[in-house]
Design a protein around this motif. Sequence first.
Motif, PDB file in Angstrom:
ATOM      1  N   ALA A 102     -24.772  27.888  27.016  1.00 57.97           N
ATOM      2  CA  ALA A 102     -25.271  28.343  28.287  1.00 57.97           C
ATOM      3  C   ALA A 102     -24.717  29.917  28.480  1.00 57.97           C
ATOM      4  CB  ALA A 102     -24.707  27.385  29.316  1.00 57.97           C
ATOM      5  N   GLU A 103     -23.499  30.085  27.954  1.00 55.07           N
ATOM      6  CA  GLU A 103     -22.966  31.402  28.199  1.00 55.07           C
ATOM      7  C   GLU A 103     -23.724  32.565  27.531  1.00 55.07           C
ATOM      8  OE1 GLU A 103     -18.861  31.346  27.132  1.00 55.07           O
ATOM      9  OE2 GLU A 103     -18.155  30.173  29.091  1.00 55.07           O
ATOM     10  N   ALA A 104     -24.059  31.843  26.339  1.00 51.96           N
ATOM     11  CA  ALA A 104     -24.787  32.826  25.343  1.00 51.96           C
ATOM     12  C   ALA A 104     -26.016  33.270  25.952  1.00 51.96           C
ATOM     13  CB  ALA A 104     -25.098  32.372  23.949  1.00 51.96           C
ATOM     14  N   SER A 105     -26.620  32.095  26.582  1.00 52.75           N
ATOM     15  CA  SER A 105     -28.232  32.448  27.097  1.00 52.75           C
ATOM     16  C   SER A 105     -28.112  33.535  28.237  1.00 52.75           C
ATOM     17  CB  SER A 105     -28.724  30.994  27.561  1.00 52.75           C
ATOM     18  OG  SER A 105     -28.510  30.188  26.477  1.00 52.75           O
ATOM     19  N   ILE A 116     -20.194  32.181  15.156  1.00 55.22           N
ATOM     20  CA  ILE A 116     -21.029  32.279  14.264  1.00 55.22           C
ATOM     21  C   ILE A 116     -20.712  31.649  12.933  1.00 55.22           C
ATOM     22  CG2 ILE A 116     -22.656  33.799  12.710  1.00 55.22           C
ATOM     23  CD1 ILE A 116     -23.204  35.552  15.330  1.00 55.22           C
ATOM     24  N   MET A 117     -19.548  32.325  12.416  1.00 59.51           N
ATOM     25  CA  MET A 117     -19.069  31.983  11.017  1.00 59.51           C
ATOM     26  C   MET A 117     -18.541  30.678  11.448  1.00 59.51           C
ATOM     27  SD  MET A 117     -17.399  35.634   9.640  1.00 59.51           S
ATOM     28  CE  MET A 117     -15.911  35.537  10.975  1.00 59.51           C
ATOM     29  N   ALA A 167     -28.701  26.113  16.643  1.00 63.31           N
ATOM     30  CA  ALA A 167     -29.046  26.781  17.751  1.00 63.31           C
ATOM     31  C   ALA A 167     -28.377  27.735  18.487  1.00 63.31           C
ATOM     32  CB  ALA A 167     -29.654  25.606  18.696  1.00 63.31           C
ATOM     33  N   LEU A 168     -27.007  27.538  18.657  1.00 62.31           N
ATOM     34  CA  LEU A 168     -26.071  28.437  19.113  1.00 62.31           C
ATOM     35  C   LEU A 168     -25.805  29.539  18.230  1.00 62.31           C
ATOM     36  CD1 LEU A 168     -23.989  29.327  21.065  1.00 62.31           C
ATOM     37  CD2 LEU A 168     -22.247  27.784  20.041  1.00 62.31           C
ATOM     38  N   LEU A 203     -26.776  33.523  19.227  1.00 62.85           N
ATOM     39  CA  LEU A 203     -25.703  34.696  19.091  1.00 62.85           C
ATOM     40  C   LEU A 203     -26.526  35.895  18.087  1.00 62.85           C
ATOM     41  CD1 LEU A 203     -22.450  32.600  18.802  1.00 62.85           C
ATOM     42  CD2 LEU A 203     -23.305  33.846  21.037  1.00 62.85           C
ATOM     43  N   VAL A 204     -27.083  35.482  17.201  1.00 63.55           N
ATOM     44  CA  VAL A 204     -27.466  36.278  16.296  1.00 63.55           C
ATOM     45  C   VAL A 204     -28.663  37.193  17.041  1.00 63.55           C
ATOM     46  CG1 VAL A 204     -29.212  36.643  14.080  1.00 63.55           C
ATOM     47  CG2 VAL A 204     -27.210  35.114  13.939  1.00 63.55           C
TER      48      VAL A 204
END
Length: 739
Positions: free
Chosen positions: A569-572, A628-629, A698-699, A703-704
């Motif tokens: 949600a935050e990334a969105s 990501i990693m 998906a996350l 982020l990418v």
Amino acid sequence: MAAAQVGRMMWMDSPVSTDLWQVAAAFCVFLVLAGHVTLESGLVRAKHSVNAAAKALVQAGLSVLLVWAVGYGLMSVGGNGLMGGGPFFPDTAFASSDLLFMIAVSAAAATILSGPLAERTTLRGYAAVVLIFSTAIAPIVAHWVWAKGADGGGWLNQFGFIDLAGGAVIHVAGGVAALTAAAMIGPRSGRFTDAKRTTVIQSQSFPFAALGVLLLWLGWFGIAAGKAIGIGAPPAAAILVLILAGAAGTTTAFIASQIAPRQITVIQIIHGALAGVVAVAAGAHLFSPLAAVLIGALGAGVAFGGARLVEHAGIDDALGIASVHLFAGGFGIVAVAFAALPPDAGMVGVQAAGLIAICLWSAGLMAAGIAAARLVLQMRVARDDERIGLNVSEHGMTTDVALLVGQMNAVNRYSGSFAYLDADTDGEIGQVAREYNRAVDIFRAQITGVRDQLATTKGELDETHADNVRLAGELTQRDERLEEATREVALLTDQIARALVSMQGLQGLRTGIVRLIGRTFRPPIERLHALALRADASRTPADMDELIEAARDETARLARRLADVIDYAEASTFATPPTLDRTPVDKLISEVNMVHRGRAEAKGVKLRVVWAPDVSGMVISAATLRKIMSELVENAIETTRTGGLVSLLAKRGGPSELIIDVVDSGAGISPGQIAQALDPLTESALAIGDEPGRLGLALVKKLVDIHEGTLTIRSKPGVGTQIRATLKIDALESTARRA
């Protein structure tokens, strides 16, 4: 034309031409000295090689001076049948080709003494043996055999004893004297055991020894040629006989080595070559080429048998050369009587009697001389000096081998632990020292590992004891723990409710996330509720422990699901990467390596994390790159079986790219499952290990995208998966500037 031929014949018959031939023969004989030092240096061990060369030089100097001063006078025609009457210390008035030739021959004969006494005789002791041989043995035997004149000569010569090229004067006399000296001085340490079994002592350079044989062969050509010229026989014929006999001896040894390789080695091939030449030395001017081949082959066989007899007698002939000279030379002396068939019985008796007389004189005089020499000087080195090597003990010189052995002895005697060795790093022994030091490093590491393992085991035992004590106390606190778990579930449910309210207020959030939230959280909450009901209904200790652990596991899964949804949600809500927590890329990679390595080891999966040096100057949002990693590595570990491999590689791509590659050898997924995993509304239906409903890929995709990058996935069921995340450096640098 006829006049020219007559002139050449007159010149060759002149004293000047005879002198030139004798001088040339003397020069050739001196090659025997070079050949013998080369042969001995090749057959002795490296720690005695300097001593072999020193003995050759001392022997050459002493024998030449002794023959000039005394020996030539004793072997000359004057005097009586037993010894010559001078001249002694001859001046230039007596400087003739015969004097030069006899000096060279006597020096060559003395070389036979060196081999049987190798590796355990002091240099002074060897000089005493040369003194005895060059003054009292070789000159007397030479007078007996070769002295011939109008007013008499040597007694063997008067009886018709034949020895053209030193079969008796050089080879038999030298071989008997050398073996007598070897028997009196004793064998090398370790040469024979108490059971009389021989110990093979390795040599240092067979090619060097073979070169020495060839030089000896050439030097004996000079002896044969010089003596043939002296008696008016054709030298070419005598040299041909030597060549054929030596070749026959070599070939015989080679054939024997193919038939019985364990009994006949390359050393016997060297001995066979020498034995063939020695066997025909006495009658080189009498034997036909065919006879030379036969006698050379038989001489090699006789030499091999004689060497076995010497060995069984406990006499250490270090090079095996004295046996060759004595037995092949003695066989050749008797064989002279068979040069003409049928053989003359009287000639056989003369040759045999002369052989016995020479053996008795050489052995008796050498034994008496050594017994007298022992009264005034040390003939043999000490056992420790022999073990260290004569290069060090006799000459104060050292080698890499000596240094290495000395250091290893010091380590064994004085060191309580393994120490390192020093050696010439460019030498062959230096390579041995380096490998030893490397082995020490490995062994020390193994010892440290064992100690650490013991310490860890002790700690685990202590921890197990403490756990048992703690569990005993926890038996009385089950009810409190159950109530605590219930409170944790209630608190988590309240947090979920607040998170739902806050997510619904996010601007631009897709309504599908709400459905995802319901699908993600409803099953765990229902399972928690069911567990609470079971715990309330069952009061047995075993059921309560099982329910408590299940509730904790379900709570942990629910917390991870909640974290995934909040992160997504935050990334969105981000249009650009966050800038408040920028951190060096290499530091973030180190953190991921440290966090996930323990989990990989616990599962039995090998985790390899590598980053290129050129990423050290790059910075990025810590929260996004770490996520990501972590997601990629965690998913890879979960899907990889025990014994598999997971690797993380970070590197700079093009002029404006950061590339993160995560590769695993796990189960893999199909192309349809890849598309499903990248959709947050369907990814929760995929099972990743024991963790259903994760939003990892998906996350990561979200982020990418924020970092203006691309996400590439290649996977094959049953083989593994490769995921590459490419992030734009421009975006990273702009992030740093905004910060």
